[in-house]
Write a protein that holds these residues in place. Structure first.
Motif, PDB file in Angstrom:
ATOM      1  N   ARG A  20       0.713  -1.257   0.104  1.00  0.00           N
ATOM      2  CA  ARG A  20      -0.035  -0.105  -0.010  1.00  0.00           C
ATOM      3  C   ARG A  20       0.834   1.352  -0.036  1.00  0.00           C
ATOM      4  NH1 ARG A  20      -2.415   2.794   4.623  1.00  0.00           N
ATOM      5  NH2 ARG A  20      -3.949   4.187   3.663  1.00  0.00           N
ATOM      6  N   LEU A  21       1.907   1.239   0.893  1.00  0.00           N
ATOM      7  CA  LEU A  21       2.667   2.402   0.948  1.00  0.00           C
ATOM      8  C   LEU A  21       3.558   2.712  -0.398  1.00  0.00           C
ATOM      9  CD1 LEU A  21       4.115   2.083   4.484  1.00  0.00           C
ATOM     10  CD2 LEU A  21       2.396   3.642   3.847  1.00  0.00           C
ATOM     11  N   ILE A  22       3.933   1.602  -1.061  1.00  0.00           N
ATOM     12  CA  ILE A  22       4.568   1.582  -2.165  1.00  0.00           C
ATOM     13  C   ILE A  22       3.548   2.038  -3.481  1.00  0.00           C
ATOM     14  CG2 ILE A  22       5.762   0.244  -4.430  1.00  0.00           C
ATOM     15  CD1 ILE A  22       7.014  -1.363  -1.788  1.00  0.00           C
ATOM     16  N   ASP A  23       2.350   1.746  -3.398  1.00  0.00           N
ATOM     17  CA  ASP A  23       1.494   1.948  -4.409  1.00  0.00           C
ATOM     18  C   ASP A  23       1.178   3.445  -4.186  1.00  0.00           C
ATOM     19  OD1 ASP A  23       1.143  -0.480  -5.294  1.00  0.00           O
ATOM     20  OD2 ASP A  23      -0.341  -0.971  -4.401  1.00  0.00           O
ATOM     21  N   MET A  24       1.355   4.008  -2.964  1.00  0.00           N
ATOM     22  CA  MET A  24       0.867   5.519  -2.860  1.00  0.00           C
ATOM     23  C   MET A  24       2.226   6.281  -3.120  1.00  0.00           C
ATOM     24  SD  MET A  24      -1.374   5.762   0.659  1.00  0.00           S
ATOM     25  CE  MET A  24      -0.112   5.087   1.948  1.00  0.00           C
ATOM     26  N   GLY A  25       3.284   5.667  -3.604  1.00  0.00           N
ATOM     27  CA  GLY A  25       4.491   6.510  -4.089  1.00  0.00           C
ATOM     28  C   GLY A  25       5.557   6.570  -3.183  1.00  0.00           C
ATOM     29  N   ILE A  26       5.445   6.014  -2.098  1.00  0.00           N
ATOM     30  CA  ILE A  26       6.532   6.139  -0.912  1.00  0.00           C
ATOM     31  C   ILE A  26       7.530   4.894  -1.310  1.00  0.00           C
ATOM     32  CG2 ILE A  26       7.032   6.080   1.484  1.00  0.00           C
ATOM     33  CD1 ILE A  26       3.895   7.081   2.011  1.00  0.00           C
ATOM     34  N   THR A  27       8.446   5.335  -2.118  1.00  0.00           N
ATOM     35  CA  THR A  27       9.591   4.290  -2.459  1.00  0.00           C
ATOM     36  C   THR A  27      10.882   4.986  -1.910  1.00  0.00           C
ATOM     37  OG1 THR A  27       9.645   5.419  -4.718  1.00  0.00           O
ATOM     38  CG2 THR A  27       8.140   3.506  -4.423  1.00  0.00           C
ATOM     39  N   PRO A  28      11.618   4.041  -1.758  1.00  0.00           N
ATOM     40  CA  PRO A  28      13.141   4.506  -1.387  1.00  0.00           C
ATOM     41  C   PRO A  28      13.805   5.682  -2.507  1.00  0.00           C
ATOM     42  CG  PRO A  28      13.294   2.511  -1.170  1.00  0.00           C
ATOM     43  CD  PRO A  28      11.902   2.729  -1.805  1.00  0.00           C
ATOM     44  N   ASN A  60       3.665  15.533   2.027  1.00  0.00           N
ATOM     45  CA  ASN A  60       3.735  16.027   0.571  1.00  0.00           C
ATOM     46  C   ASN A  60       4.999  15.126   0.015  1.00  0.00           C
ATOM     47  OD1 ASN A  60       4.847  17.557  -1.760  1.00  0.00           O
ATOM     48  ND2 ASN A  60       3.010  18.673  -1.480  1.00  0.00           N
ATOM     49  N   LEU A  61       4.654  14.543  -1.252  1.00  0.00           N
ATOM     50  CA  LEU A  61       5.573  13.840  -2.126  1.00  0.00           C
ATOM     51  C   LEU A  61       5.005  13.896  -3.554  1.00  0.00           C
ATOM     52  CD1 LEU A  61       5.292  10.030  -1.950  1.00  0.00           C
ATOM     53  CD2 LEU A  61       3.687  11.266  -0.629  1.00  0.00           C
ATOM     54  N   ARG A  62       6.076  13.864  -4.272  1.00  0.00           N
ATOM     55  CA  ARG A  62       5.963  13.954  -5.937  1.00  0.00           C
ATOM     56  C   ARG A  62       4.736  14.991  -6.240  1.00  0.00           C
ATOM     57  NH1 ARG A  62       8.274   8.733  -7.642  1.00  0.00           N
ATOM     58  NH2 ARG A  62       8.423   7.357  -5.904  1.00  0.00           N
ATOM     59  N   GLY A  63       4.641  16.027  -5.610  1.00  0.00           N
ATOM     60  CA  GLY A  63       3.532  17.152  -5.728  1.00  0.00           C
ATOM     61  C   GLY A  63       2.389  16.609  -5.375  1.00  0.00           C
ATOM     62  N   TYR A  64       2.008  15.919  -4.711  1.00  0.00           N
ATOM     63  CA  TYR A  64       0.544  15.755  -3.930  1.00  0.00           C
ATOM     64  C   TYR A  64       0.570  15.225  -2.649  1.00  0.00           C
ATOM     65  CZ  TYR A  64       1.745  10.704  -4.714  1.00  0.00           C
ATOM     66  OH  TYR A  64       2.322   9.593  -4.753  1.00  0.00           O
ATOM     67  N   GLU A  65      -0.287  15.438  -1.901  1.00  0.00           N
ATOM     68  CA  GLU A  65      -0.477  15.304  -0.368  1.00  0.00           C
ATOM     69  C   GLU A  65      -1.163  13.994  -0.097  1.00  0.00           C
ATOM     70  OE1 GLU A  65      -1.775  18.520  -1.587  1.00  0.00           O
ATOM     71  OE2 GLU A  65       0.507  19.058  -1.270  1.00  0.00           O
ATOM     72  N   LEU A  66      -0.661  13.576   0.941  1.00  0.00           N
ATOM     73  CA  LEU A  66      -1.031  12.263   1.614  1.00  0.00           C
ATOM     74  C   LEU A  66      -1.410  12.225   3.095  1.00  0.00           C
ATOM     75  CD1 LEU A  66       1.019   9.526  -0.071  1.00  0.00           C
ATOM     76  CD2 LEU A  66      -1.381   9.597  -0.650  1.00  0.00           C
ATOM     77  N   THR A  67      -2.305  11.668   3.605  1.00  0.00           N
ATOM     78  CA  THR A  67      -2.384  11.555   5.114  1.00  0.00           C
ATOM     79  C   THR A  67      -2.300  10.164   5.450  1.00  0.00           C
ATOM     80  OG1 THR A  67      -4.072  13.360   4.980  1.00  0.00           O
ATOM     81  CG2 THR A  67      -3.959  11.908   7.100  1.00  0.00           C
ATOM     82  N   ILE A  68      -1.229   9.931   6.376  1.00  0.00           N
ATOM     83  CA  ILE A  68      -1.142   8.518   6.705  1.00  0.00           C
ATOM     84  C   ILE A  68      -1.099   8.386   8.267  1.00  0.00           C
ATOM     85  CG2 ILE A  68       0.293   7.886   4.967  1.00  0.00           C
ATOM     86  CD1 ILE A  68       2.952   8.257   6.627  1.00  0.00           C
ATOM     87  N   ARG A  69      -1.027   7.196   8.982  1.00  0.00           N
ATOM     88  CA  ARG A  69      -1.295   6.994  10.209  1.00  0.00           C
ATOM     89  C   ARG A  69       0.099   6.977  10.933  1.00  0.00           C
ATOM     90  NH1 ARG A  69      -6.398   6.730  11.619  1.00  0.00           N
ATOM     91  NH2 ARG A  69      -5.628   6.307  13.689  1.00  0.00           N
ATOM     92  N   ASN A  70       0.103   7.211  12.144  1.00  0.00           N
ATOM     93  CA  ASN A  70       1.505   7.323  12.774  1.00  0.00           C
ATOM     94  C   ASN A  70       2.179   6.019  12.709  1.00  0.00           C
ATOM     95  OD1 ASN A  70       2.847   9.552  13.803  1.00  0.00           O
ATOM     96  ND2 ASN A  70       1.671   9.260  15.863  1.00  0.00           N
ATOM     97  N   THR A  71       1.522   4.724  12.893  1.00  0.00           N
ATOM     98  CA  THR A  71       2.006   3.430  12.707  1.00  0.00           C
ATOM     99  C   THR A  71       2.779   3.216  11.434  1.00  0.00           C
ATOM    100  OG1 THR A  71      -0.092   2.577  12.120  1.00  0.00           O
ATOM    101  CG2 THR A  71       0.375   2.496  14.573  1.00  0.00           C
ATOM    102  N   GLU A  72       1.968   3.868  10.228  1.00  0.00           N
ATOM    103  CA  GLU A  72       2.573   3.873   8.912  1.00  0.00           C
ATOM    104  C   GLU A  72       4.078   4.522   8.928  1.00  0.00           C
ATOM    105  OE1 GLU A  72      -1.620   3.044   6.697  1.00  0.00           O
ATOM    106  OE2 GLU A  72      -0.599   5.076   6.890  1.00  0.00           O
ATOM    107  N   ALA A  73       3.773   5.879   9.580  1.00  0.00           N
ATOM    108  CA  ALA A  73       5.064   6.863   9.410  1.00  0.00           C
ATOM    109  C   ALA A  73       6.122   6.318  10.208  1.00  0.00           C
ATOM    110  CB  ALA A  73       4.757   7.959   9.932  1.00  0.00           C
TER     111      ALA A  73
END
Length: 78
Positions: free
Chosen positions: A27-35, A54-67
């Protein structure tokens, strides 16, 4: 090692590793969070969860456990 959870609003970091497995990692990779991607923390909710990034020009909201599972190096360049 620092995680995305350690960044304050306005700070940036570069993703080095995603330390989770299975569906959450996918899920994280699909959202664009990649190394190698740069992430900036925009806002943190009053109780600390969730956080807006903010990453790649867009905003995401993620949970603390994911961060907490996203390892980063701080990017102090402006």
């Amino acid at each position: 090692m620092a995680t995305l959870k350690n960044l304050r609003p306005g700070e940036k970091g570069i993703v080095t590793q995603i330390e989770t497995k299975g569906a959450l990692k996918r899920r994280l990779i699909d959202m664009g969070i990649t190394p190698g991607v740069e992430i900036m923390v925009r806002k943190v909710a009053p109780l600390g969860d969730p956080i807006e990034i903010n990453l790649r020009g867009y905003e995401l909201t993620i949970r603390n456990t994911e961060a907490h599972s996203i390892h980063i190096i701080k990017n102090d360049k402006k």
